[in-house]
Design an enzyme around this catalytic site. Sequence first.
Site, PDB file in Angstrom:
ATOM      1  N   PHE B 238       0.953  -1.591   0.175  1.00 18.08           N
ATOM      2  CA  PHE B 238      -0.175   0.341  -0.018  1.00 18.08           C
ATOM      3  C   PHE B 238       0.900   0.863   0.210  1.00 18.08           C
ATOM      4  O   PHE B 238       0.118   2.305   0.141  1.00 18.08           O
ATOM      5  CB  PHE B 238      -1.242  -0.395   1.443  1.00 18.08           C
ATOM      6  CG  PHE B 238      -1.346  -1.320   1.825  1.00 18.08           C
ATOM      7  CD1 PHE B 238      -2.509  -2.291   0.446  1.00 18.08           C
ATOM      8  CD2 PHE B 238      -1.128  -1.937   2.572  1.00 18.08           C
ATOM      9  CE1 PHE B 238      -2.500  -3.041   0.550  1.00 18.08           C
ATOM     10  CE2 PHE B 238      -2.073  -3.553   3.130  1.00 18.08           C
ATOM     11  CZ  PHE B 238      -2.777  -3.668   1.643  1.00 18.08           C
ATOM     12  N   GLY B 465       0.555  -8.396  -3.685  1.00 21.87           N
ATOM     13  CA  GLY B 465      -1.214  -9.178  -3.657  1.00 21.87           C
ATOM     14  C   GLY B 465      -2.069  -8.732  -4.178  1.00 21.87           C
ATOM     15  O   GLY B 465      -3.293  -9.075  -4.455  1.00 21.87           O
ATOM     16  N   THR B 466      -1.643  -8.130  -5.609  1.00 25.53           N
ATOM     17  CA  THR B 466      -2.900  -7.348  -6.352  1.00 25.53           C
ATOM     18  C   THR B 466      -3.277  -8.482  -7.302  1.00 25.53           C
ATOM     19  O   THR B 466      -3.480  -8.420  -8.408  1.00 25.53           O
ATOM     20  CB  THR B 466      -2.052  -5.980  -7.234  1.00 25.53           C
ATOM     21  OG1 THR B 466      -0.780  -6.499  -7.591  1.00 25.53           O
ATOM     22  CG2 THR B 466      -2.029  -4.925  -6.093  1.00 25.53           C
ATOM     23  N   ILE B 645      -9.584  -3.926 -18.591  1.00 22.32           N
ATOM     24  CA  ILE B 645      -9.592  -4.712 -17.459  1.00 22.32           C
ATOM     25  C   ILE B 645      -9.200  -5.988 -17.932  1.00 22.32           C
ATOM     26  O   ILE B 645      -8.852  -6.526 -18.470  1.00 22.32           O
ATOM     27  CB  ILE B 645     -10.723  -5.031 -16.521  1.00 22.32           C
ATOM     28  CG1 ILE B 645     -11.513  -3.246 -15.994  1.00 22.32           C
ATOM     29  CG2 ILE B 645     -11.078  -6.410 -15.253  1.00 22.32           C
ATOM     30  CD1 ILE B 645     -10.725  -2.610 -15.390  1.00 22.32           C
ATOM     31  N   PRO B 648     -10.920  -9.381 -14.931  1.00 21.39           N
ATOM     32  CA  PRO B 648     -11.915  -8.705 -13.784  1.00 21.39           C
ATOM     33  C   PRO B 648     -11.825  -9.417 -12.811  1.00 21.39           C
ATOM     34  O   PRO B 648     -12.030  -8.361 -11.725  1.00 21.39           O
ATOM     35  CB  PRO B 648     -13.508  -9.661 -15.219  1.00 21.39           C
ATOM     36  CG  PRO B 648     -12.434  -9.356 -16.189  1.00 21.39           C
ATOM     37  CD  PRO B 648     -11.191  -9.906 -16.026  1.00 21.39           C
ATOM     38  N   LYS B 717      -5.733   2.107 -17.626  1.00 22.44           N
ATOM     39  CA  LYS B 717      -5.269   2.682 -16.461  1.00 22.44           C
ATOM     40  C   LYS B 717      -4.951   2.413 -15.371  1.00 22.44           C
ATOM     41  O   LYS B 717      -4.816   3.802 -14.277  1.00 22.44           O
ATOM     42  CB  LYS B 717      -7.133   3.707 -16.648  1.00 22.44           C
ATOM     43  CG  LYS B 717      -7.093   4.036 -17.904  1.00 22.44           C
ATOM     44  CD  LYS B 717      -7.995   5.483 -17.569  1.00 22.44           C
ATOM     45  CE  LYS B 717      -8.699   6.150 -18.272  1.00 22.44           C
ATOM     46  NZ  LYS B 717      -9.994   6.743 -18.537  1.00 22.44           N
ATOM     47  N   GLY B 718      -5.202   1.997 -14.959  1.00 23.81           N
ATOM     48  CA  GLY B 718      -4.498   0.900 -13.565  1.00 23.81           C
ATOM     49  C   GLY B 718      -5.971   1.582 -12.894  1.00 23.81           C
ATOM     50  O   GLY B 718      -6.491   2.306 -12.041  1.00 23.81           O
ATOM     51  N   GLU B 721      -5.511   2.102  -7.050  1.00 25.77           N
ATOM     52  CA  GLU B 721      -5.516   3.131  -5.891  1.00 25.77           C
ATOM     53  C   GLU B 721      -7.358   3.446  -5.747  1.00 25.77           C
ATOM     54  O   GLU B 721      -7.827   3.944  -4.620  1.00 25.77           O
ATOM     55  CB  GLU B 721      -4.708   4.085  -5.594  1.00 25.77           C
ATOM     56  CG  GLU B 721      -3.514   3.297  -5.366  1.00 25.77           C
ATOM     57  CD  GLU B 721      -1.781   4.348  -5.529  1.00 25.77           C
ATOM     58  OE1 GLU B 721      -2.311   4.977  -4.768  1.00 25.77           O
ATOM     59  OE2 GLU B 721      -1.854   3.902  -6.561  1.00 25.77           O
TER      60      GLU B 721
END
Lengths: 290, 754
Positions: B238, B465-466, B645, B648, B717-718, B721
Amino acid sequence: MPQLDYLSPSTADEAVRALVAGGGSAKVLSGGTDLLVQLRSGRIKPSVIVDLKRIPGAIGIRSEAGGFVIGAATSGMDISEHTALGRAWPGVVEGMNLIGSTQVQGRASLAGNLCNASPAADSVPALIAAGAVCVVVGPNGQREVAAEDIAVGPGKTSLASDEFVLEIKLPARPARSGDAYLRQIPRTEMDIAVVGAGVSLSLDAAGVITAARVSLGAVAPTALLIAEAGAAIVGTKLDEPALAALDAAAQAAAKPISDKRGTVDYRIKIAGVLARRAAKIAYDRAEANA
Amino acid sequence: MPRDTADLFGKPTPRIDGVAKVTGAARYASDEPVANPAFAYLVTSSIARGRVSGFRLAAAQAVPGVLDILTHENVGALAKPPAQMGGGPTTTTLESDRIWHDGQIIAVVVADTFEAAREAANRVEVDYVAEPPSATFDSPGAEMEPRKTGPDKQNPTKGDAAAALAAADVKIDQRYSTPTQHHNPLELFTTTCAWDGPRLTIYEGSQSMWGLKNNVAKQLGMDPAMVRTISRYVGGAFGSRGGTTSRTAWIAVAARRLGRPVKLVATRDQGFTIATYRAETRQRLALGATRDGRLTAFIHEGFEVTSRPSGYNVAGVESTARMYACPNIATAVSVVHADRNTPGFMRAPPETPYMFALESGMDELAYALHMDPIELRRINDTQTDPVSGKPFSSRSLMACFDQAAERFGWRGRNPQPGSMRDGDWLVGWGCATATYPSNIGPAAARLSVTPEGRATIQLAGHEIGTGAYTVVAITAAHSLGLNVEDMTVKLGDSDLPPVTTAGGSNNAATTAHVVHKACEEVRARLAAAAVADPKSPLHGADPAALALSDGKLILPNGPGEPFKVALARVAGGVLEVHAENAPKGLKPDALAGLYKGQSAMSRGVGREDYTTFAFGAHLVEARVHVRTREIRIPRVVSAFAAGTIVNPLTAYSQFMGGAIWGLSAALLEGTQIDPKTARYINDNLADYLVPVNADAPDIQIVVVAEDDDKVNPLGIKGIGEIGIVGMNAAVANAVFHATGKRVRDLPIRSEVLL
């Protein structure tokens, strides 16, 4: 490295002897959900730990003289799963059941929660309201101590360093009786009470309250038995004036501090609200217990 | 680069590392086995300002098993301070006797066992010369100064906002505040260092493999080629593992002194002071509008706490000023120096605090105008960056609001505060805009393909973790026309080609583009050889027209040949390529800098052609009890439009995790600080409240389709956050709607609603 001994005596006498030998730096272990955390953090540095769990009766619930006797190290899970206890003392069970998570419930005990002497302990207001009595064992034998007389301040009890609670007795329950425990916390689960309220009461055939005990947690250095609050609803059917009197008595007795969990004003107000709500639940349960 | 986001892109794909994670096979940094490690335990300062005048170490040294105690007296000259997030000076540790903040590392005890190290650390006695510390805003001695601006750090300004505000038909002018927050990733901060002669290996959870490598090399005066960093899995970051913090170099020094690997696992409470955090802010927001709701004036001023030496700030005005059309804009940001550790990146660092003020203010303005808050945003929606005048590469804000509103049932809302009730519960519905700039960085990757149609993709990327492993596998399989399960992905090792820091939600865009480029190189080489081979059915075809698809090299709607045959023409066994990608908008030396551990990024603002942001909308129901004022959030609908995406399945988790963290920030989270000692009070997970499962309501995530060929070639786009941004305001707005009480200071506590 500091020396730390672990003993698990198989009789109460043996446990007392170990505590006497420990000379004030012994600690009693039942579930350990507070003790182990305090040990790890360095808040306590005992020389010996005396585990009660092998003492006969330390784990288990038995019926006696119409009431119940709960061993000191009986887990929250055992208490939740005891059908007869849950019917007679649902408030005691729900107070115990609010402590920690499912994992913690597998270990945490009523006696441990009581003797840890946190003002916010969830099981204690319900125990006090229930009129629970603790069997305390020490070098001079056994004595009985009311639940409200165990804690004397945050983290401090009236027990001598060579004494421990062996079991907790809940009295026989007349028909048309009920109890309840409620707490307020910022999040939905797994938190420490901002205020807790326990109420136990009995009704006559007409629905008039014949006896009532009210206890509040987290509004003073120890959980409080509030005689005025009980008296405020005895002789009533818990109508609005009775609830208002209960609310006022609870608020008058609350002497909280401000901290990150809540302010003085908020805690006082919530003490009244929770006392009302818990009394209503206890009353409904009593009516259903005809 | 051919543009095709069909097929695998957009297909929910389970994590390729999922089994490793749930079975415990995934190795986090402190799980990495090293031979015969010694264990370190940190001694931290118990004062917040002053100097160490001396140590008394005899009792600590007497603990059996103690091997070494590092202090400024014996190792202070052996390492320079680490580079600071955003540049400039920061607080120091063992470099000198200076104490900058409570909980600062002042000694490192090393012993044969963790327990011995901890015991000895507890026996270290420290003499201090203490001075009274400044804890935060309004503390005596706290010093305020305007933040330093520069070409990449501008306070947006346009027109005459003060005059426009004075002349506005309708206006609001309010103060808001957000608290200190700590990341508290589940994985504690750990460092293990092992020397093999002159070579140093560092095992440490990191968002910047090459950054950590180069930074520590610089601190220790080493050739970066002699430093290797390994971080195959990270248990949450984070932003907290984005920069290099002080502990790493000292553990390396300890290991070198001892001639033995040293492992440090810091405690939870130490994590509050040896790493970074989200600093508390105060903000002023003023909005002026015409009676029909068009904004005429926008003024946003921020004040942020930082440490004594550091000018670190997040300056979210750079984003808030771009949210709505407005001809007059004024912004300013100041930092307030106190005796604290230096703050740093934390999920949506600028937007999380600053959008709280803007989106609360927009709600206040909507009430002042007697207007639906979504309609106010519609009136002020724009496809043009109001600060720079450049077009947004794409902006689907109102599509997000409309789809979320439909799912939520927003039409049934009675605008009157306190008008909706369910028994003893007051019901309120609130909304807010979510946004995050679309960033992308340079990267390199190595790709090898085998005749069996397997591929190995290697890059020093970051699985924090993403789902980073899976994004790389999906991209490679998609671009090579092969199967996801035949892809092997290696990340988290600085011996692999460099990737920019995993921050600013750039990871998917950065890694997907470089992997796609490597795959394109393979395709081009197979195609060139095929068209030149008279025996190939593709002989004579236009090589640019050939594609890799379904295990074949094909001419679309024409002939093709198996991958194996095409590959055999260019490689005897395995074909390996190295690719580099420098996205548009970066300086020419971005790739060269990448190999020196510098993390450049093409940002949402500052590009020459477009302003690039992702957008979203949060709609929230709050319930407030009429008597106790306890606040519960039973349901959330959040919609996001963030371009392509890639996966998903993991994207939903990211959006949902962001939304839950936003609820947490609104209602629970806040690090408390004692004003007298400048010490954090609730530095543990029992007292630093985060939501438990029972607090996480029905959260519905709507992904709004968005095809953006301008943000970058793959349209990514990311999403890491944006989910948290605006949720704090949406909750506060819902609480206002329920109760009529406007709360401008987070977190929202029940007692302020009495």
